[in-house]
Design a protein around this motif. Structure first.
Motif, short mmCIF file in Angstrom:
data_model
loop_
_atom_site.label_atom_id
_atom_site.label_comp_id
_atom_site.label_asym_id
_atom_site.label_seq_id
_atom_site.Cartn_x
_atom_site.Cartn_y
_atom_site.Cartn_z
N LEU A 629 3.23 3.33 -9.17
CA LEU A 629 2.75 2.08 -8.59
C LEU A 629 1.37 2.32 -7.98
O LEU A 629 1.20 3.20 -7.14
N VAL A 630 0.42 1.55 -8.46
CA VAL A 630 -0.96 1.77 -8.04
C VAL A 630 -1.55 0.52 -7.39
O VAL A 630 -1.03 -0.58 -7.52
N VAL A 631 -2.66 0.74 -6.71
CA VAL A 631 -3.35 -0.38 -6.07
C VAL A 631 -4.83 -0.07 -6.02
O VAL A 631 -5.23 1.10 -6.00
N GLU A 662 -0.20 3.78 -4.60
CA GLU A 662 -1.25 4.76 -4.47
C GLU A 662 -2.60 4.12 -4.79
O GLU A 662 -2.73 3.39 -5.76
N ILE A 663 -3.59 4.41 -3.97
CA ILE A 663 -4.93 3.85 -4.20
C ILE A 663 -5.61 4.65 -5.30
O ILE A 663 -5.80 5.86 -5.15
N VAL A 664 -5.94 3.98 -6.39
CA VAL A 664 -6.61 4.66 -7.49
C VAL A 664 -8.04 4.20 -7.68
O VAL A 664 -8.78 4.77 -8.48
N VAL A 686 -6.85 -6.38 -1.40
CA VAL A 686 -6.32 -5.33 -2.29
C VAL A 686 -5.80 -5.98 -3.57
O VAL A 686 -5.45 -7.17 -3.58
N TYR A 687 -5.78 -5.18 -4.64
CA TYR A 687 -5.40 -5.70 -5.95
C TYR A 687 -4.27 -4.86 -6.54
O TYR A 687 -4.29 -3.64 -6.42
N ARG A 688 -3.31 -5.53 -7.18
CA ARG A 688 -2.26 -4.80 -7.89
C ARG A 688 -2.30 -5.20 -9.36
O ARG A 688 -2.70 -6.31 -9.69
N PRO A 689 -1.86 -4.31 -10.24
CA PRO A 689 -1.91 -4.66 -11.67
C PRO A 689 -0.85 -5.70 -11.99
O PRO A 689 0.25 -5.69 -11.44
N LEU A 690 -1.19 -6.59 -12.92
CA LEU A 690 -0.32 -7.67 -13.31
C LEU A 690 1.04 -7.16 -13.78
O LEU A 690 2.08 -7.73 -13.45
#
Lengths: 874, 122
Positions: A629-631, A662-664, A686-690
């Motif tokens: 899980l990324v952000v 995790e911040i990528v 902040v942004y998360r993937p769809l």
């Protein structure tokens, strides 16, 4: 008989009224006949004709008085006098065309502007067309400890409230969007999901067909009058027709009347889904509206609800502890959003009223003083006080009437202007019309003010005795007068200074707003919104899949250079925020948890929006729901929470029970909408993937190298090809979306600066008028001084000094006031600078310059006084 | 209005409030005989009362106009004896009624005053 007598009298009076000249001539004839007969009598006694005539005339001494008495007997002298007053009034106005024009314009603007604001406010605050609206209330959940205010309720709570016995009917409802499939297109329609009790609460019958009933199941829907007219073209056969809504056929059972109250833009009313009806006590999603039972007072109801809440809190401590229920009259709820804006409008109104009144007062005061001598002479010649006062009243009334007539123009224009902003915060503003009673009221107030200001100085003048006024030869300005006028001028300049400073500050903020780089490239980007119906796309996977497919399709369209989707555009008013929790940071109390905006985006989003990457990487196709899980965070967040190290690799979660992310990547900052910026200050994004955080409703973003509007049909058909039941809506370019968010600001800006300009003009005119009269009054004195050897320059500085002193005092006061005001405003809003020396200097300079010019002209005139003519008037 | 005392012979002094109402009464009575204009009315009044009742020139007209406004007399312009146009007043029905009423009042008042004056000193 009595009737005949009254008829005769009436005829007489009408004759006096309309044929006054003829009647007057008859009176003269009557007396001259008498004179002739008297003369004849004297001649018959042996006097010579000339002597006889003289004797006769002497004998008829007092004939004028008798004539007056005859006229009085006719009782129509009021009309005569009124006409005479009118003629006099016209003459006076013609003698001072400039002054009169200014007064008329000022009165017209003030009256018109006030009426416009009045009309808009009245439309906004118009009572809802609900029978016994005061018995209709919104019921909100409250939890002060967790800062839950006007919070939605849960279904089980609603059922328990309903059992409390104080409601005749109680209805939970949700707002929702519906995809309605029409023969030629699919349309997105806003609406409400509710139980049939909603219609029982609002107690308004359907215009056609019927309302939702208890036995209807999920089938039935009711539509609004607006939707019926616009989409179904007022076809009466619509009732009973089946229409696919969200992919499922529904039957339209009724159409609502046009007066049905709206709380937003809802046009469809559908039953709540069974899942919603069965939702748990902790799922607080429902707004609640209810009608109190007959005989239950608001306070009693509130009291009962408090009891019920206590019981619920004890019975269900897990869900309901600390939760209270609060009743709010529906009228209040309706205008809640409007109140801030209305307060602003009314404040503007008050300011403009003050400015206008002070201006008119000072102008009229100056003029009144100038006429003291004239009035004293006329009193000495026998003019009755009442008569002279009546003349003045007529004169000012005439000005007021003319102003009132002209006031219609700014009033109408003002209403149209405010309506053109189409603010959703102001309900009913489309229907706001020029309120005639407001116009009449304002006209009366303006006339009253004008009258008062016109008569007052004259009354003051009369209190001193006529003798001294005559002797004074116009050089004496009583001290009280001078002080009063100076007060007016200073006050006007002060208010003007405040307005100009305020206008400048707002203008500055606005310019900063507009010039600010948004952090993305808004040119040549088309956006549109799509809302997948959750019943057709129940699983997040399917939602994510749909959007991936869509992005793929539109990317392949000719002229599209980049395409992506995001949960919310950065310009949206509907941003979602969550608490930010940092890995490895100590536990924080609930109220101190920082908030960030979060959104869900497709990997190509940053490229499509041209948001630069500062560190790390973009999302890729590998960031699937099964992967890590990324952000991605923005630079502001990174710097704020990890000031001395890189944020990359750090872990955060967006809620206490949410998984760690995790911040990528770190991207450039993006501007938040105006309202957020002013009310909340600066927050991180902040942004998360769809793929890892899908949503059914998303905004599609397309960058193109041609005109954006040309793409719309292609986009629509791409979506339709994927699923014909899903409409696109809210289609606009990104630049348009940015501008739309500034509408309220724009309105406030225009209003404020408009009033500030008017105030500036008026202050200058007022200052000029006061000083000009001063110079005129002091002309003999100046002439004397010149003849005794004073330099004209000296006189210039004399007048200048006086004027600039007034301006200076006013500006100083204004600065004080503005400082206080800015302090207050910056406490309420973010983004307002507390010290803005540049704007202050410009504003002060503007006011000072206007004042200087207004002072200089009469001062110059003072230097040109010819001592000879000046002394003659002594 | 005031009754002129230009010719002192037989002039009457009356309290002012009595005078006003009385003048109206006199005018109404004179007009019962025939329509008159202001000049003729004042001459006639003097003649009939043996010069006792004299009205100063012009002062009759306000009273005439007031009576006209009350609807008790009406006016029209016609030729006088010298073929000159003059404003002639005549009595209306309401004026006749008023005359009767005012005459009755006058008699009552006059007889009361006379009675008091004739009281023998005790």
């Amino acid at each position: 008989m009595a009737v005949g007598r009254w008829l005769d009298v009436l005829r007489l009076r009408l004759r006096s009224l309309f044929l006054f000249r003829k009647v007057d001539a008859e009176l003269d004839d009557e007396f001259s006949y008498h004179l002739d007969r008297l003369t004849e009598q004297h001649i018959a006694r042996g006097l010579a004709p000339a002597v006889a005539l003289n004797q006769a005339i002497a004998a008829m001494n007092g004939v004028l008085r008798y004539k007056e008495q005859c006229r009085d007997a006719r009782g129509m002298h009021f009309i005569d006098d009124f006409r005479q007053d009118l003629r006099y009034a016209f003459r006076q106005i013609r003698k001072n065309p400039g002054l009169s024009a200014v007064i008329v314009v000022v009165l017209a603007l003030a009256t018109g502007g006030n009426t416009a604001i009045f009309s808009v406010a009245r439309a906004a605050l118009a009572p809802l067309a609900i029978p016994a609206a005061d018995r209709t209330v919104m019921v909100w959940s409250e939890n002060p400890a967790r800062n839950w205010h006007q919070f939605p309720a849960s279904m089980p709570d609603v059922r328990d409230w309903s059992a409390s016995g104080i409601f005749a009917s109680l209805a939970p409802f949700l707002t929702d969007g519906f995809n309605v499939r029409l023969p030629d297109r699919t349309e997105r329609v806003e609406g409400v999901r509710a139980t049939p009790d909603l219609f029982a609460v609002l107690a308004i019958p359907a215009a056609r067909g019927r309302l939702l009933g208890a036995g209807d199941g999920q089938q039935a829907i009711v539509i609004s009058d607006r939707l019926w007219r616009a989409t179904f073209r007022s076809d009466p056969g619509v009732v009973g027709r089946s229409v696919p809504v969200d992919g499922v056929p529904r039957t339209i059972v009724g159409i609502l009347p046009p007066t049905f109250p709206r709380f937003g833009r809802e046009d469809i009313y559908a039953p709540l889904a069974p899942a919603a009806l069965e939702s748990g006590r902790g799922s607080r999603n429902f707004s609640v509206i209810g009608r109190l039972r007959e005989g239950v007072s608001f306070e009693a109801a509130q009291h009962r609800m408090a009891e019920v809440s206590e019981t619920l809190a004890k019975t269900y401590p897990g869900d309901d502890s600390g939760i209270g229920a609060v009743l709010q009259p529906v009228q209040d709820a309706y205008v809640q959003d409007a109140s801030l804006l209305l307060d602003l409008l009314i404040a503007t109104l008050a300011c403009s009223l003050i400015v206008a009144s002070a201006n008119i007062a000072s102008l009229l005061l100056a003029r009144g003083v100038g006429r003291r001598r004239e009035l004293a002479i006329r009193t000495a010649l026998g003019g009755g006080r009442w008569r002279l006062t009546r003349q003045l009243i007529t004169e000012h009334l005439l000005l007021a009437v003319v102003a009132g007539v002209f006031a219609v123009i700014p009033a109408w224009a003002g209403v149209r202007f405010i309506a053109s902003y189409r603010l959703t915060e102001l309900p009913n503003v489309d229907g706001a019309n020029l309120n005639v009673s407001a116009l009449a009221f304002n006209f009366l107030v303006a006339s009253g003010a004008g009258l008062l200001c016109g008569i007052a100085p004259v009354w003051f003048a009369w209190r001193n005795d006529v003798n001294s006024a005559l002797k004074a030869s116009g050089t004496i300005n009583p001290r009280s007068h001078q002080r009063l006028r100076k007060l007016f001028v200073v006050g006007q300049v002060a208010v003007t200074a405040i307005l100009v400073i305020a206008g400048g500050v707002v203008l500055r903020s606005f310019i900063e707003l507009v010039r600010q780089q948004p952090g993305y490239d808004a040119s040549r980007v088309l956006t549109t919104r799509i809302a997948l119906d959750p019943t057709q796309y129940p699983s997040p996977d399917r939602q994510a899949a749909f959007y991936s497919q869509l992005v793929g399709r539109v990317s392949r369209l000719p002229a599209v250079t980049a395409a992506s989707v995001t949960r919310e555009l950065p310009t949206s008013d509907d941003l979602h925020g969550g608490g930010l929790f940092l890995a490895g940071a100590p536990e924080v109390r609930a109220e101190n948890v920082p908030i960030v905006l979060n959104t869900s985006v497709d990997p190509g989003y940053f490229r499509a929006m041209q948001i630069p990457l500062a560190e790390g990487r973009w999302f890729t196709a590998h960031d699937t729901k099964d992967g890590r899980l990324v952000v991605i965070v923005d630079r502001w967040t990174a710097r704020k929470y990890w000031p001395n190290q890189t944020a990359l690799g750090q872990r955060i979660k967006l809620g206490r029970t949410q998984p760690w992310l995790e911040i990528v990547g770190i991207v450039g900052d993006v501007e938040a909408p105006v309202l957020v910026r002013f009310l909340k200050g600066r927050i991180g994004q902040v942004y998360r993937p769809l793929a890892q955080d899908p949503y059914p409703a998303m905004s599609l973003v397309l960058r193109t190298n041609i005109d954006e509007a040309a793409l719309i049909p292609a986009v629509r058909s791409s979506v339709r090809d994927l699923d014909p039941d899903q409409p696109i809506f809210q289609t606009e370019t990104l630049s348009e979306a940015r501008v739309a968010g500034r509408r309220v600001f724009g309105l406030v800006l225009s209003l404020l600066n408009g009033v500030a300009c008017m105030a500036l003009l008026l202050a200058a005119v007022g200052l000029y008028g006061t000083l000009a009269y001063d110079v005129r009054q002091r002309t003999p004195e100046f002439g004397l001084r010149i003849s005794l050897g004073a330099e004209p320059m000296h006189l210039l500085t004399l007048v200048l000094r006086r004027g600039l002193l007034l301006v200076g005092t006013g500006v100083a006061l204004g600065l004080l006031g503005a400082a206080v005001g800015i302090r207050l405003v910056s406490n309420a809003l973010y983004g307002v600078r507390t010290s803005d020396p540049a704007t202050l200097m410009v504003a002060v300079g503007l006011v000072g310059a206007a004042g200087a010019v207004a002072t200089y002209v009469p001062a110059r005139r003072a230097t040109r006084i010819s001592p000879v003519t000046a002394l003659r008037s002594l | 209005m005031r009754l002129s005392s230009r010719y002192p012979r037989g002039h009457l002094s009356k309290p002012p409030d009595l005078v006003q109402g009385t003048l109206d009464l006199l005018v109404l009575k004179m007009l019962t005989l025939e329509p008159l204009n202001g000049w003729t009315l004042s001459q006639r009044l003097r003649a009939v009362s043996n010069d006792v009742l004299q009205v100063s020139d012009g002062s009759l007209y306000p009273a005439l106009h007031k009576l006209e406004q009350r609807g008790l007399i009406k006016a029209d312009w016609r030729a006088s004896e010298h073929n000159r146009r003059a404003k002639f007043y005549s009595l209306t029905r309401a004026g006749r009624r008023e005359l009767e009423r005012e005459s009755a009042n006058w008699y009552r008042l006059a007889s009361a005053i006379t009675h008091v004056i004739r009281l023998e000193e005790a």
